[in-house]
Scaffold this motif. Structure first.
Motif, PDB file in Angstrom:
ATOM      1  N   THR A 430       0.827  -1.217   0.000  1.00  0.00           N
ATOM      2  CA  THR A 430       0.000   0.000   0.000  1.00  0.00           C
ATOM      3  C   THR A 430       0.858   1.264   0.000  1.00  0.00           C
ATOM      4  N   THR A 431       1.968   1.233   0.745  1.00  0.00           N
ATOM      5  CA  THR A 431       2.859   2.392   0.749  1.00  0.00           C
ATOM      6  C   THR A 431       3.417   2.642  -0.644  1.00  0.00           C
ATOM      7  N   LYS A 432       3.777   1.564  -1.337  1.00  0.00           N
ATOM      8  CA  LYS A 432       4.302   1.690  -2.702  1.00  0.00           C
ATOM      9  C   LYS A 432       3.251   2.292  -3.630  1.00  0.00           C
ATOM     10  N   GLU A 433       2.002   1.833  -3.465  1.00  0.00           N
ATOM     11  CA  GLU A 433       0.915   2.335  -4.313  1.00  0.00           C
ATOM     12  C   GLU A 433       0.678   3.821  -4.084  1.00  0.00           C
ATOM     13  N   PHE A 434       0.604   4.224  -2.814  1.00  0.00           N
ATOM     14  CA  PHE A 434       0.367   5.638  -2.510  1.00  0.00           C
ATOM     15  C   PHE A 434       1.560   6.500  -2.899  1.00  0.00           C
ATOM     16  N   ALA A 435       2.765   5.956  -2.738  1.00  0.00           N
ATOM     17  CA  ALA A 435       3.972   6.726  -3.080  1.00  0.00           C
ATOM     18  C   ALA A 435       4.011   7.063  -4.564  1.00  0.00           C
ATOM     19  N   SER A 436       3.485   6.161  -5.394  1.00  0.00           N
ATOM     20  CA  SER A 436       3.500   6.413  -6.837  1.00  0.00           C
ATOM     21  C   SER A 436       2.499   7.481  -7.244  1.00  0.00           C
ATOM     22  N   TYR A 437       1.423   7.629  -6.454  1.00  0.00           N
ATOM     23  CA  TYR A 437       0.397   8.631  -6.787  1.00  0.00           C
ATOM     24  C   TYR A 437       0.553   9.926  -6.001  1.00  0.00           C
ATOM     25  N   PHE A 438       1.104   9.839  -4.796  1.00  0.00           N
ATOM     26  CA  PHE A 438       1.247  11.026  -3.955  1.00  0.00           C
ATOM     27  C   PHE A 438       2.693  11.149  -3.453  1.00  0.00           C
ATOM     28  N   PRO A 439       3.658  11.237  -4.376  1.00  0.00           N
ATOM     29  CA  PRO A 439       5.068  11.253  -3.954  1.00  0.00           C
ATOM     30  C   PRO A 439       5.443  12.468  -3.131  1.00  0.00           C
ATOM     31  N   ASP A 440       4.702  13.562  -3.290  1.00  0.00           N
ATOM     32  CA  ASP A 440       5.042  14.801  -2.577  1.00  0.00           C
ATOM     33  C   ASP A 440       4.750  14.718  -1.090  1.00  0.00           C
ATOM     34  N   ARG A 441       3.930  13.749  -0.669  1.00  0.00           N
ATOM     35  CA  ARG A 441       3.572  13.656   0.743  1.00  0.00           C
ATOM     36  C   ARG A 441       3.670  12.224   1.266  1.00  0.00           C
ATOM     37  N   THR A 442       4.630  11.482   0.731  1.00  0.00           N
ATOM     38  CA  THR A 442       4.884  10.120   1.195  1.00  0.00           C
ATOM     39  C   THR A 442       6.247  10.057   1.867  1.00  0.00           C
ATOM     40  N   PHE A 443       6.266   9.492   3.072  1.00  0.00           N
ATOM     41  CA  PHE A 443       7.517   9.344   3.812  1.00  0.00           C
ATOM     42  C   PHE A 443       8.046   7.920   3.626  1.00  0.00           C
ATOM     43  N   HIS A 444       9.301   7.800   3.228  1.00  0.00           N
ATOM     44  CA  HIS A 444       9.905   6.490   2.993  1.00  0.00           C
ATOM     45  C   HIS A 444      10.663   6.050   4.243  1.00  0.00           C
ATOM     46  N   SER A 445      10.023   5.164   5.010  1.00  0.00           N
ATOM     47  CA  SER A 445      10.643   4.625   6.219  1.00  0.00           C
ATOM     48  C   SER A 445      11.138   3.202   5.948  1.00  0.00           C
ATOM     49  N   PRO A 446      12.372   2.909   6.292  1.00  0.00           N
ATOM     50  CA  PRO A 446      12.900   1.558   6.060  1.00  0.00           C
ATOM     51  C   PRO A 446      12.523   0.566   7.155  1.00  0.00           C
ATOM     52  N   LEU A 447      11.751   1.009   8.153  1.00  0.00           N
ATOM     53  CA  LEU A 447      11.542   0.203   9.352  1.00  0.00           C
ATOM     54  C   LEU A 447      10.882  -1.141   9.060  1.00  0.00           C
ATOM     55  N   VAL A 448       9.832  -1.159   8.251  1.00  0.00           N
ATOM     56  CA  VAL A 448       9.130  -2.416   7.980  1.00  0.00           C
ATOM     57  C   VAL A 448      10.043  -3.396   7.246  1.00  0.00           C
ATOM     58  N   GLU A 449      10.790  -2.901   6.252  1.00  0.00           N
ATOM     59  CA  GLU A 449      11.721  -3.785   5.539  1.00  0.00           C
ATOM     60  C   GLU A 449      12.781  -4.337   6.482  1.00  0.00           C
ATOM     61  N   LEU A 450      13.253  -3.515   7.427  1.00  0.00           N
ATOM     62  CA  LEU A 450      14.247  -3.981   8.392  1.00  0.00           C
ATOM     63  C   LEU A 450      13.673  -5.067   9.310  1.00  0.00           C
ATOM     64  N   LEU A 451      12.420  -4.898   9.693  1.00  0.00           N
ATOM     65  CA  LEU A 451      11.772  -5.923  10.518  1.00  0.00           C
ATOM     66  C   LEU A 451      11.695  -7.254   9.775  1.00  0.00           C
ATOM     67  N   MET A 452      11.302  -7.191   8.511  1.00  0.00           N
ATOM     68  CA  MET A 452      11.193  -8.400   7.704  1.00  0.00           C
ATOM     69  C   MET A 452      12.570  -9.041   7.500  1.00  0.00           C
ATOM     70  N   LYS A 453      13.570  -8.198   7.307  1.00  0.00           N
ATOM     71  CA  LYS A 453      14.944  -8.683   7.131  1.00  0.00           C
ATOM     72  C   LYS A 453      15.422  -9.419   8.381  1.00  0.00           C
ATOM     73  N   ASN A 454      14.910  -9.007   9.539  1.00  0.00           N
ATOM     74  CA  ASN A 454      15.284  -9.630  10.809  1.00  0.00           C
ATOM     75  C   ASN A 454      14.347 -10.773  11.199  1.00  0.00           C
ATOM     76  N   GLY A 455      13.604 -11.282  10.239  1.00  0.00           N
ATOM     77  CA  GLY A 455      12.766 -12.459  10.492  1.00  0.00           C
ATOM     78  C   GLY A 455      11.460 -12.156  11.194  1.00  0.00           C
ATOM     79  N   ARG A 456      11.012 -10.923  11.121  1.00  0.00           N
ATOM     80  CA  ARG A 456       9.750 -10.546  11.764  1.00  0.00           C
ATOM     81  C   ARG A 456       8.695 -10.272  10.694  1.00  0.00           C
ATOM     82  N   ASN A 457       7.500 -10.751  10.937  1.00  0.00           N
ATOM     83  CA  ASN A 457       6.400 -10.466  10.016  1.00  0.00           C
ATOM     84  C   ASN A 457       5.091 -10.254  10.766  1.00  0.00           C
ATOM     85  N   GLY A 458       5.207  -9.691  11.961  1.00  0.00           N
ATOM     86  CA  GLY A 458       4.008  -9.385  12.724  1.00  0.00           C
ATOM     87  C   GLY A 458       3.342 -10.614  13.300  1.00  0.00           C
ATOM     88  N   LYS A 459       2.024 -10.572  13.408  1.00  0.00           N
ATOM     89  CA  LYS A 459       1.283 -11.668  14.024  1.00  0.00           C
ATOM     90  C   LYS A 459       1.406 -12.955  13.208  1.00  0.00           C
TER      91      LYS A 459
END
Length: 611
Positions: A430-459
């Motif tokens: 969803t972040t990727k989708e919104f970033a492509s349409y509203f790039p002027d007001r999208t914040f790119h945070s690496p946090l979720v990718e870092l969590l996944m890289k560390n073997g975390r995927n939430g519930k």
């Protein structure tokens, strides 16, 4: 009714005191008479829950004296009144009855327990504790004194922001049924007897569950037998869950499951009235499916997509049936969440919209008709919600403090626990989708990718921002903090490398004011018919607290100028994400409430005043 000397009802009549759901307490002696008629425990339960009981239960607990057929109601009631007047039946004054109240110590314990429960389940809603105070007053000092306090408290509550918000929400939900050039054209909705659902994943199985529970025959399609079996088992699990929680009777459960048929081809689509596509958010896949169902379905069949973000014009651009294409956006879990966001394009026919609204009402959803854009009304409005939370975290604010403050504000989950439950794949997509349409007001945070890289995927795998173990509540995981620090180093947005200092109120506002700002853009673009539709959608779709009236009502209650000035200040320090929209700026500077918007301009429809 309670002031009467007796009460006669027909079978299956609903009886109750729902006033707390509107931010007030029962009036006309309701807080005093009900405990004396049915006993204190049952009266407290009925008032605090605002849920009605059937006349049969009312007879058992003492609220109803007799149940008669409808054709005999007037005759029996007259005779009952004559018998009371002639002393052939008891002359009972409910305000003075004492036999069901029990001792003062028992009453004290019941009310004490109810207060503790209300503080947990009805935070930020004063009417629950006020109701208990009034009940207690009458038990200690007598019914007449209780009635006097009841009137005083009622008058105070009816003027409160909470009551005004709940009343606004009550009428706003009913206003969604009025759609200009759709419900006022004389068209009649066609009944959907058979519905096809494509995709048996979490959303598709939930949609299928909602349909079969309302006696609509469902064909559930998957790409192979393995996926199909998994989808059917998920539907069965949904039904079992309702059974275990006594929300569904066994015979109704059996009937519902008999309405479901699984398929792996389109052979059963030849006589369906509605198709709901509920596959992953993949444009080529959705386009392929729509090309196929256009050929497989009858000419009258509505072709709906459950997409949550993708423009419907793109979904259906390879079809010739543009007038039948519509969005049927459910919210997860689809058989539980009450909102159905109906998305129309400029080519969607009024008949298709009306038919889908009728399906929504049949399956006990509140249909809200919105315009077509990336994210539509609800997800578009709330995409800054998680964005603002990630900005704050990367500015040095504690993840768990943010979640705690948002839940204290009234949302059931904070933004980070919500990401844990939804799954990180959804957040990335969803972040990727919104970033492509509203790039002027999208914040790119690496946090979720870092969590996944560390073997975390939430519930999904029990590890996210929180630790998830079966049978226990989610617990904040301190091991996530080094990952958060890594994200802060990568974004490098903390002023002089130091965490910002913000108050609790500022944290809530820095997350929710950007949502208000995006809501203003949604209003300005005519994505919703009236501002109150966005209030309903935010409450029913995003669980925004109903006692705050919805996202627009809440913004107006604290003042558009305060929202505007705050965003303007933050944008100068933290960047374009917080930049106030032109709509918000104009309203704030001119002192015009946001809720007074007259839209849908995009469709050139007649102005419809918000209630």
């Amino acid at each position: 009714m309670q002031a009467s000397h007796a009460r006669i009802a027909v079978s299956r009549a609903q009886l109750g005191l729902p006033e707390l759901s509107l931010g007030v307490i029962p009036g006309s002696g309701g807080t005093q008479r009900l405990p004396r008629l049915v006993g204190l425990p049952k009266a407290v339960e009925m008032m605090l829950s605002s849920r009605p009981i059937m006349s049969e239960e009312g007879k058992e607990v003492g609220l109803v004296d007799a149940i008669v057929p409808l054709e005999e109601l007037l005759k029996v009631s007259k005779q009952w009144a004559l018998d009371i007047a002639a002393r052939r039946k008891p002359w009972i004054r409910s305000l003075h009855a004492m036999d069901k109240l029990g001792s003062l110590s028992e009453a004290h314990d019941i009310i004490k327990m109810a207060r503790q429960q209300a503080k947990q389940t009805a935070k930020n809603m004063p009417q629950h504790l006020a109701c208990l105070d009034v009940i207690e007053e009458g038990i200690i000092h007598g019914g007449y004194i209780g009635v006097l306090k009841e009137a005083k408290v009622f008058k105070e509550l009816v003027a409160s922001v909470t009551s005004k918000a709940l009343v606004h929400n009550f009428f706003a939900q009913r206003a969604t049924a009025k759609v200009p050039n759709v419900t006022d054209t004389g068209l009649k909705p066609r009944i959907a007897k058979k519905v096809a659902v494509i995709g048996g994943g979490l959303m598709g199985s939930g949609i299928a569950t909602a349909l079969i529970l309302s006696n609509i025959y469902v064909v559930l399609k998957e790409i192979n037998s393995e996926y199909l079996l998994k989808g059917i088992k998920t539907v069965e699990a949904n039904i079992r869950d309702l059974l275990s929680r006594k929300r569904l009777a066994q015979d109704n459960a059996d009937k519902a499951l008999s309405m479901l048929k699984g398929v792996i081809d389109y052979s059963e689509f030849k006589d369906v009235d509605l198709v709901i596509e509920a596959v992953i958010e993949d444009v080529p896949l959705k386009q392929k499916i729509f090309s196929e169902i256009e050929k497989a379905c009858p000419p009258h069949c509505i072709l709906a997509s459950n997409t949550s973000t993708i423009d419907l014009n793109i979904v259906g651009e390879k079809t010739r049936s543009q007038d039948r294409i519509v969005g049927a956006h459910f919210f997860s879990p689809a058989h539980v969440m009450p909102l159905l966001e109906i998305v129309r394009t400029e080519k969607t026919s009024p008949q298709a919209i009306l038919d889908l609204m009728a399906v929504g009402k049949t399956i006990k959803k509140v249909p809200v008709v919105v315009g077509n854009c990336t994210g539509f009304a609800v997800n578009r409005t709330f995409f800054p919600y998680s964005q603002g939370a990630h900005i704050l975290v990367n500015l040095g604010v504690d993840v768990f403090r943010i979640d705690r403050l948002i839940t204290e504000f009234g949302l059931p989950l904070g933004p980070f626990q919500l990401q844990d439950l939804a799954g990180y794949g959804v957040a990335v997509a969803t972040t990727k989708e919104f970033a492509s349409y509203f790039p002027d007001r999208t914040f790119h945070s690496p946090l979720v990718e870092l969590l996944m890289k560390n073997g975390r995927n939430g519930k999904n795998n029990g590890k996210g921002y929180y630790i998830y173990k079966k049978g226990s509540k989610p617990k904040p995981d301190p091991l996530v903090l080094p990952i958060v620090e890594e994200s802060r180093m990568l974004t490098n947005i903390m002023p002089s490398g130091k965490s910002i200092i913000v108050t609790d109120q500022e944290i809530v506002e820095m997350i929710l004011f950007p949502v208000v700002n995006e809501a203003c853009r949604v209003l300005d673009e005519g994505i919703v018919i009236r501002a109150s539709d966005l209030d309903v959608a935010s409450v029913l779709g995003m669980s925004f607290p109903s006692y705050r009236g919805g996202i627009i009502f809440w913004a107006d209650s604290i003042g558009a100028d305060h929202v505007y000035q705050s965003l303007k200040k933050w944008s100068q320090v933290y960047g374009n994400f917080y930049k106030p929209s032109s709509f918000l700026e104009e309203r704030a500077l001119r002192g015009i409430p946001l809720v007074s918007t007259l839209l849908l301009q995009h469709y050139s429809y007649p102005s419809v005043y918000s209630i």
